[in-house]
Design an enzyme around this catalytic site. Structure first.
Site, PDB file in Angstrom:
ATOM      1  N   ASP A 170      -6.629   0.217   1.181  1.00  0.00           N
ATOM      2  CA  ASP A 170      -6.766   0.189   2.392  1.00  0.00           C
ATOM      3  C   ASP A 170      -7.929   0.165   2.962  1.00  0.00           C
ATOM      4  O   ASP A 170      -8.312  -0.470   2.302  1.00  0.00           O
ATOM      5  CB  ASP A 170      -6.556   1.807   2.528  1.00  0.00           C
ATOM      6  CG  ASP A 170      -7.360   2.936   2.502  1.00  0.00           C
ATOM      7  OD1 ASP A 170      -8.239   1.888   1.725  1.00  0.00           O
ATOM      8  OD2 ASP A 170      -7.592   3.983   3.152  1.00  0.00           O
ATOM      9  N   LYS A 187       0.594  -1.366  -0.564  1.00  0.00           N
ATOM     10  CA  LYS A 187      -0.181   0.039  -0.033  1.00  0.00           C
ATOM     11  C   LYS A 187       0.857   1.121  -0.049  1.00  0.00           C
ATOM     12  O   LYS A 187       1.011   2.186  -0.630  1.00  0.00           O
ATOM     13  CB  LYS A 187      -1.181  -0.178   1.472  1.00  0.00           C
ATOM     14  CG  LYS A 187      -2.051   1.365   1.801  1.00  0.00           C
ATOM     15  CD  LYS A 187      -2.358   1.295   2.699  1.00  0.00           C
ATOM     16  CE  LYS A 187      -1.254   2.407   3.266  1.00  0.00           C
ATOM     17  NZ  LYS A 187      -1.989   2.605   4.614  1.00  0.00           N
TER      18      LYS A 187
END
Ligand code: SF4
Length: 229
Positions: free
Chosen positions: A153, A135
């Site tokens: 996320d 991420k």
């Protein structure tokens, strides 16, 4: 149907998923604009450190500490050589400050030793840095290098699953799944827009479906809100 002709050109009439993705982008851009950012930063180094600090906390908390951190240690060399106790003190309010201090200083050391104090570009290089997962690496790759990236996320994952675009619960698996669905040019803008939508409308415990501009496109809304036939 779509306002942006360049985008419309790339939509296949026979591809309802692609059409839905473009429509989601169009509607969310109308809601939130096209310039969404969560972390405040100047240099790429600052974004890298910010994303490491953002683990398990809010961007607001990170933005509260980074001005002081970067004023005191403005680049990788300065942060690499900083007294650990001073770094810990500055970032304490972001939580898990001991491990985060170790991560950001470890990343700074790696930048100095391996990358001429520059932030690297490749996924493998970025994820080799302490505290940097996919991420975080995707945030850096998209924002610093302009590369297409799906930034998964908790907000993004939840909203995409509710919309019925992607099923995987694990973040890496969902990214892999969506890479086969979302065209390159939509990956970064959709990541930011859907993330924002998850924060302000499609919240985890009580999504505000009646106020949502995506309601007619959403599998969750169809399933949960429409009366059974
Ligand atoms: S309709 Fe409800 S569940 Fe679907 S995206 Fe909007 S807020 Fe989320």
């Amino acid at each position: 149907m779509y306002s942006e002709s360049a985008q419309a050109d790339s939509v296949s009439e026979n591809d309802p998923v692609s059409e839905k993705l473009w429509e989601i982008r169009r509607r969310l851009t109308a809601e939130y604009g096209s310039l969404i950012s969560f972390l405040n930063y100047g240099a790429p180094f600052e974004l890298l450190i910010g994303v490491i600090l953002s683990a398990q906390t809010t961007d607001i908390q990170v933005n509260a500490v980074t001005p002081k951190l970067f004023a005191r240690f403005p680049d990788a060399a300065a942060l690499a050589a900083a007294p650990r106790s001073e770094v810990e003190e500055i970032i304490k309010s972001t939580g898990f400050y001991r491990s985060k201090a170790a991560h950001i200083q470890g990343a700074a050391v790696a930048l100095v030793r391996k990358y001429h104090s520059e932030v690297p570009q490749s996924m493998s290089e970025l994820t080799s840095l302490p505290g940097v997962g996919r991420k975080s690496a995707n945030v850096v790759r998209s924002h610093v290098f302009g590369l297409p990236a799906i930034i998964v996320d908790t907000h993004f994952g939840r909203v995409m699953r509710r919309l019925g675009i992607g099923r995987a619960k694990n973040a890496d698996a969902l990214e892999r799944e969506l890479l086969t669905i979302i065209p390159d040019e939509l990956q970064t803008p959709l990541s930011m827009l859907v993330n924002k939508h998850g924060r302000v409308v499609c919240q985890a415990r009580s999504p505000r479906c009646s106020a949502c501009v995506l309601m007619d496109l959403c599998d969750y809304a169809k399933r949960e809100l429409e009366p059974p036939a």
